[in-house]
Design a protein around this motif. Structure first.
Motif, PDB file in Angstrom:
ATOM      1  N   SER A   3       0.869  -1.168   0.000  1.00 55.68           N
ATOM      2  CA  SER A   3       0.000   0.000   0.000  1.00 55.68           C
ATOM      3  C   SER A   3       0.905   1.218   0.000  1.00 55.68           C
ATOM      4  O   SER A   3       1.736   1.387   0.901  1.00 55.68           O
ATOM      5  N   LEU A   4       0.765   2.035  -1.026  1.00 54.50           N
ATOM      6  CA  LEU A   4       1.723   3.117  -1.234  1.00 54.50           C
ATOM      7  C   LEU A   4       1.015   4.409  -1.570  1.00 54.50           C
ATOM      8  O   LEU A   4       0.063   4.439  -2.359  1.00 54.50           O
ATOM      9  N   ALA A   5       1.480   5.497  -0.966  1.00 54.92           N
ATOM     10  CA  ALA A   5       1.066   6.839  -1.355  1.00 54.92           C
ATOM     11  C   ALA A   5       2.311   7.701  -1.269  1.00 54.92           C
ATOM     12  O   ALA A   5       2.945   7.782  -0.208  1.00 54.92           O
ATOM     13  N   ALA A   6       2.688   8.315  -2.367  1.00 54.33           N
ATOM     14  CA  ALA A   6       3.944   9.068  -2.397  1.00 54.33           C
ATOM     15  C   ALA A   6       3.809  10.315  -3.254  1.00 54.33           C
ATOM     16  O   ALA A   6       3.010  10.360  -4.192  1.00 54.33           O
ATOM     17  N   THR A   7       4.598  11.307  -2.909  1.00 49.31           N
ATOM     18  CA  THR A   7       4.652  12.548  -3.683  1.00 49.31           C
ATOM     19  C   THR A   7       6.086  12.785  -4.118  1.00 49.31           C
ATOM     20  O   THR A   7       7.026  12.602  -3.336  1.00 49.31           O
ATOM     21  N   ASP A   8       6.258  13.182  -5.363  1.00 45.36           N
ATOM     22  CA  ASP A   8       7.589  13.456  -5.900  1.00 45.36           C
ATOM     23  C   ASP A   8       7.571  14.833  -6.546  1.00 45.36           C
ATOM     24  O   ASP A   8       6.579  15.223  -7.178  1.00 45.36           O
ATOM     25  N   TYR A   9       8.649  15.558  -6.384  1.00 45.34           N
ATOM     26  CA  TYR A   9       8.746  16.901  -6.954  1.00 45.34           C
ATOM     27  C   TYR A   9      10.128  17.090  -7.560  1.00 45.34           C
ATOM     28  O   TYR A   9      11.130  16.619  -7.013  1.00 45.34           O
ATOM     29  N   GLY A  10      10.179  17.780  -8.683  1.00 47.51           N
ATOM     30  CA  GLY A  10      11.469  18.074  -9.274  1.00 47.51           C
ATOM     31  C   GLY A  10      11.374  19.033 -10.432  1.00 47.51           C
ATOM     32  O   GLY A  10      10.293  19.357 -10.939  1.00 47.51           O
ATOM     33  N   ILE A  11      12.537  19.501 -10.865  1.00 49.43           N
ATOM     34  CA  ILE A  11      12.665  20.446 -11.970  1.00 49.43           C
ATOM     35  C   ILE A  11      13.724  19.938 -12.932  1.00 49.43           C
ATOM     36  O   ILE A  11      14.810  19.513 -12.506  1.00 49.43           O
TER      37      ILE A  11
ATOM     38  N   SER B  29      15.586  18.207  -7.260  1.00 48.47           N
ATOM     39  CA  SER B  29      14.376  18.416  -6.466  1.00 48.47           C
ATOM     40  C   SER B  29      14.502  19.657  -5.587  1.00 48.47           C
ATOM     41  O   SER B  29      13.641  19.935  -4.756  1.00 48.47           O
ATOM     42  N   ASN B  30      15.568  20.410  -5.789  1.00 46.88           N
ATOM     43  CA  ASN B  30      15.824  21.646  -5.051  1.00 46.88           C
ATOM     44  C   ASN B  30      15.420  22.837  -5.920  1.00 46.88           C
ATOM     45  O   ASN B  30      16.013  23.061  -6.975  1.00 46.88           O
ATOM     46  N   ASP B  31      14.409  23.599  -5.482  1.00 47.99           N
ATOM     47  CA  ASP B  31      13.924  24.703  -6.302  1.00 47.99           C
ATOM     48  C   ASP B  31      14.529  26.054  -5.928  1.00 47.99           C
ATOM     49  O   ASP B  31      14.042  27.105  -6.351  1.00 47.99           O
ATOM     50  N   ASP B  32      15.608  26.049  -5.137  1.00 46.84           N
ATOM     51  CA  ASP B  32      16.294  27.296  -4.808  1.00 46.84           C
ATOM     52  C   ASP B  32      16.875  27.916  -6.081  1.00 46.84           C
ATOM     53  O   ASP B  32      17.545  27.232  -6.875  1.00 46.84           O
ATOM     54  N   LEU B  33      16.626  29.196  -6.281  1.00 45.68           N
ATOM     55  CA  LEU B  33      17.022  29.860  -7.527  1.00 45.68           C
ATOM     56  C   LEU B  33      18.526  29.786  -7.761  1.00 45.68           C
ATOM     57  O   LEU B  33      18.971  29.514  -8.891  1.00 45.68           O
TER      58      LEU B  33
END
Length: 460
Positions: free
Chosen positions: A43-51, A67-71
């Motif tokens: 049973s899985l629920a995950a969030t991923d973010y990246g640029i 995955s680091n959105d620092d300018l």
């Protein structure tokens, strides 16, 4: 991401002499639950973010992701990419996002899966398990899963493009194993769609489970076919996986530009019989490979690949278009921000023809009816393929005869195409997942029932 930060990043890429700069931002939430042997396996629920940041110099692509959105961190990635090419700085005016801007969201009919409790899916899985096991005491294992993913992407580039797209997909997978005297047979079902939880709410779970169970049981008693070259009638739906793998990939400019396709330089030539027409269509409502915009921000379209046997087009992304001169087709796709986009298929299928199953069968004295295809492998450079037949039958004197299992279809896509002599009216599409250089992406394959005059069939 703040639009002003995007402008700063694109301006930085232009100052490092890039011909084209692209920013791809993505946040995805995926949820899945799997049941095996009547127990929750996962049973899985995950969030991923990246640029992802792409710089193009001519047709050379430089790509980085984070995955680091620092300018400041993102600016350092742009400089790192440019430094790897040895590019110095150049003066330029400040970049402004002044081009086309679009924002897409869910249609009103989408039931957002993020708002649905996990136990709702578990009930479906338990129902499928129960129905499949009721078919026979010989059903020894049932595996079933339900998954969905919601992805929010932002695509901006140095041409002024600014697109936001909210995407959703759902998929159900079922495998049923029957066993007798130490031998086993596995039957499966795996529908999927560009839908939210309404996909699961309308899914005929009991019908799918019963069908897979009965097929596993029936094929368990099947014999084997003698391997040799013979006519083959391929069933509709997932049978299109062979066209997808052996012919679709070589029609992507990713293969054309590398000169690794048997279809290089053959636009306008007859590559199949006149009964065959094929499309790659990203616009079909709800299909698993359907997209509104590709991962370069270009609107999707219906692309004619083969018309009455004549090669009419390729599938092209930005770089493929630059290298080959083929117009872009809205086919730039990627698994996630971790990949640069390349030309990929969407919903790829052989169009319906005019022949009937009876007329196809009547034309075969002895052969194989491959009603359902299983998995397989293909060499994209040569088109050589080897695919298992999940459900097959001997054709004898124009009639479907005894079932056979363990058969495989072996050949080369560009050599099989001219052998397709009859195409049925019963077009059907099926969900799938395609792996290539830009990762695994959702696609649809499809075809009507069709006759191939001769294929090498592996058997016993």
């Amino acid at each position: 991401m703040n639009p002003s930060n995007i402008e700063t990043l694109i301006d930085a890429g232009k100052k490092r002499k890039a011909d084209f700069v692209e920013i791809y931002e993505e946040e995805s939430r995926n949820s899945s639950i799997a049941l095996r042997d009547q127990k929750i396996e996962q049973s899985l629920a995950a969030t991923d973010y990246g640029i992802g940041i792409r710089l193009i110099y001519g047709t050379d692509v430089l790509y980085a992701y984070t995955s680091n959105d620092d300018l400041e961190h993102l600016l350092s990635l742009i400089n790192l990419l440019a430094d790897s090419r040895g590019e110095g700085a150049a003066s330029s005016g400040a970049f402004t996002l002044a081009g086309s801007s679009s924002k897409y969201s869910f249609s009103p009919r989408v039931h957002d899966p993020r708002k649905v409790a996990p136990f709702r899916k578990l009930e479906l899985l338990q129902t499928a398990d129960h129905i499949a096991r009721k078919v026979s005491s010989k059903i020894v294992q049932v595996g079933v899963s339900a998954s969905d993913i919601v992805t929010n992407v932002l695509i901006a580039n140095s041409e002024g493009l600014f697109v936001e797209d909210l995407r959703v997909r759902s998929r159900f997978y079922l495998s049923v194993t029957a066993e007798k005297s130490g031998e086993r047979f596995v039957a499966s079902e795996s529908p999927g769609a560009v839908k939210g939880f309404e996909f699961f709410e309308s899914l005929p779970v009991e019908e799918l489970a019963r069908s897979a169970g009965e097929r596993a049981l029936f094929m368990l008693d099947a014999g084997y076919i003698e391997g040799k070259k013979m006519p083959v009638i391929m069933g509709n739906g997932f049978g299109g996986v062979i066209f997808h793998e052996a012919c679709g990939h070589p029609l992507e400019t990713e293969a054309i530009r590398k000169k690794s396709s048997p279809f290089v330089g053959k636009l306008g030539e007859q590559i199949a019989q006149s009964c065959l027409t094929a499309y790659d269509d990203g616009t079909i409502e709800d299909q698993y490979g359907t997209i509104r915009v590709d991962d370069e921000g270009m609107p999707t379209q219906r692309t004619l690949l083969i018309q009455n046997g004549v090669l009419k087009g390729y599938l092209s992304d930005r770089v493929g278009s630059l290298e080959t001169g083929v117009p872009r087709t809205g086919s730039g796709r990627r698994e996630s921000y971790q990949y640069a986009p390349v030309s990929r298929m969407r919903n790829t299928y052989i169009a319906a023809g005019n022949d009937t199953m009876d007329s196809m069968l009547a034309s075969v004295d002895f052969g194989l009816y491959a009603k359902r295809m299983g998995g397989g492998s293909v060499n994209p450079a040569t088109g050589e393929f080897n695919f298992a037949v999940e459900e097959g039958y001997v054709i004898r004197n124009g009639k479907i005869a005894e079932p056979v299992r363990g058969a495989t279809l072996i050949g080369k896509g560009h050599e099989i195409l001219p052998g397709i002599s009859m195409v049925g009216k019963d077009l059907e599409l099926a969900a799938g997942t395609c792996g290539a250089s830009s990762g695994s992406i959702p696609v649809t394959v499809g075809q009507p029932s069709l006759k191939v005059d001769e294929i090498l069939v592996g058997g016993r």
